[in-house]
Design a protein around this motif. Structure first.
Motif, mmCIF file in Angstrom:
data_model
loop_
_atom_site.group_PDB
_atom_site.id
_atom_site.type_symbol
_atom_site.label_atom_id
_atom_site.label_comp_id
_atom_site.label_asym_id
_atom_site.label_seq_id
_atom_site.Cartn_x
_atom_site.Cartn_y
_atom_site.Cartn_z
ATOM 1 N N UNK A 1 4.980 -13.851 5.976
ATOM 2 C CA UNK A 1 4.938 -12.514 5.373
ATOM 3 C C UNK A 1 4.668 -12.556 3.871
ATOM 4 N N UNK A 2 5.244 -13.527 3.166
ATOM 5 C CA UNK A 2 4.977 -13.652 1.730
ATOM 6 C C UNK A 2 3.510 -14.013 1.505
ATOM 7 N N UNK A 3 2.980 -14.921 2.324
ATOM 8 C CA UNK A 3 1.565 -15.299 2.197
ATOM 9 C C UNK A 3 0.647 -14.120 2.491
ATOM 10 N N UNK A 4 0.956 -13.391 3.550
ATOM 11 C CA UNK A 4 0.153 -12.227 3.914
ATOM 12 C C UNK A 4 0.199 -11.162 2.821
ATOM 13 N N UNK A 5 1.370 -10.933 2.272
ATOM 14 C CA UNK A 5 1.515 -9.952 1.200
ATOM 15 C C UNK A 5 0.710 -10.356 -0.035
ATOM 16 N N UNK A 6 0.721 -11.638 -0.345
ATOM 17 C CA UNK A 6 -0.034 -12.127 -1.504
ATOM 18 C C UNK A 6 -1.538 -11.984 -1.289
ATOM 19 N N UNK B 1 -6.584 -7.096 -2.311
ATOM 20 C CA UNK B 1 -7.294 -5.879 -1.932
ATOM 21 C C UNK B 1 -6.547 -4.640 -2.411
ATOM 22 N N UNK B 2 -5.239 -4.636 -2.239
ATOM 23 C CA UNK B 2 -4.478 -3.418 -2.513
ATOM 24 C C UNK B 2 -4.355 -3.090 -3.999
ATOM 25 N N UNK B 3 -4.193 -4.082 -4.856
ATOM 26 C CA UNK B 3 -4.059 -3.789 -6.292
ATOM 27 C C UNK B 3 -5.331 -3.139 -6.843
ATOM 28 N N UNK C 1 0.813 -1.212 0.000
ATOM 29 C CA UNK C 1 0.000 0.000 0.000
ATOM 30 C C UNK C 1 0.856 1.275 0.000
ATOM 31 N N UNK C 2 1.889 1.306 0.810
ATOM 32 C CA UNK C 2 2.711 2.519 0.955
ATOM 33 C C UNK C 2 3.532 2.792 -0.299
ATOM 34 N N UNK C 3 4.222 1.789 -0.814
ATOM 35 C CA UNK C 3 5.069 1.985 -2.003
ATOM 36 C C UNK C 3 4.293 2.499 -3.215
ATOM 37 N N UNK C 4 3.130 1.921 -3.531
ATOM 38 C CA UNK C 4 2.393 2.439 -4.692
ATOM 39 C C UNK C 4 1.957 3.895 -4.534
ATOM 40 N N UNK D 1 3.004 -2.599 -10.547
ATOM 41 C CA UNK D 1 4.140 -3.443 -10.177
ATOM 42 C C UNK D 1 4.616 -3.179 -8.752
ATOM 43 N N UNK D 2 4.549 -1.933 -8.307
ATOM 44 C CA UNK D 2 4.961 -1.643 -6.934
ATOM 45 C C UNK D 2 3.953 -2.142 -5.913
ATOM 46 N N UNK D 3 2.724 -2.415 -6.346
ATOM 47 C CA UNK D 3 1.715 -2.915 -5.407
ATOM 48 C C UNK D 3 1.611 -4.439 -5.416
ATOM 49 N N UNK D 4 2.463 -5.098 -6.159
ATOM 50 C CA UNK D 4 2.468 -6.567 -6.202
ATOM 51 C C UNK D 4 3.123 -7.138 -4.944
ATOM 52 N N UNK D 5 2.843 -8.410 -4.666
ATOM 53 C CA UNK D 5 3.391 -9.030 -3.451
ATOM 54 C C UNK D 5 4.927 -9.074 -3.457
ATOM 55 N N UNK D 6 5.476 -9.231 -2.259
ATOM 56 C CA UNK D 6 6.930 -9.343 -2.114
ATOM 57 C C UNK D 6 7.410 -10.648 -2.721
ATOM 58 N N UNK D 7 8.687 -10.700 -3.033
ATOM 59 C CA UNK D 7 9.265 -11.874 -3.694
ATOM 60 C C UNK D 7 9.385 -13.050 -2.725
ATOM 61 N N UNK D 8 9.083 -14.221 -3.226
ATOM 62 C CA UNK D 8 9.197 -15.439 -2.431
ATOM 63 C C UNK D 8 10.621 -15.932 -2.286
#
Length: 82
Positions: A56-61, A66-68, A4-7, A30-37
């Motif tokens: 954290x990767x699961x939570x981000x995904x 919602x965020x995208x 959310x913050x980066x986008x 692209x900045x709102x996509x999940x973190x890298x696994x």
């Protein structure tokens, strides 16, 4: 938070640089996509505890579902995606 913050931050930076249209939309999505696994793989390779990374990767995904759409709505609200 990263989803959310980066986008939002990147929208204002890109606008100040004069980026518009498809370039703006693509970069912000692209900045709102999940973190890298890869974080999990590096942790496993170094014999560390992978559970926090997996969480954290699961939570981000999951949050990206919602965020995208929210970020796309925000760009449409600002009329910056055309």
């Amino acid at each position: 938070m990263k989803n959310f913050i980066y986008p939002i931050f990147s929208i204002f930076i890109l606008i100040s640089l004069g980026v518009t249209g498809t370039s703006l939309l693509t970069t912000v999505i692209l900045t709102s996509c999940p973190v890298a696994g890869l974080v999990v793989l590096f942790t496993l390779e170094s014999k560390g505890d992978a559970e926090p990374g997996i969480l954290l990767v699961s939570l981000s995904t999951i949050l990206s579902l919602i965020t995208i759409p929210f970020i796309i709505f925000f760009l449409n609200f600002l009329h910056l995606n055309s």
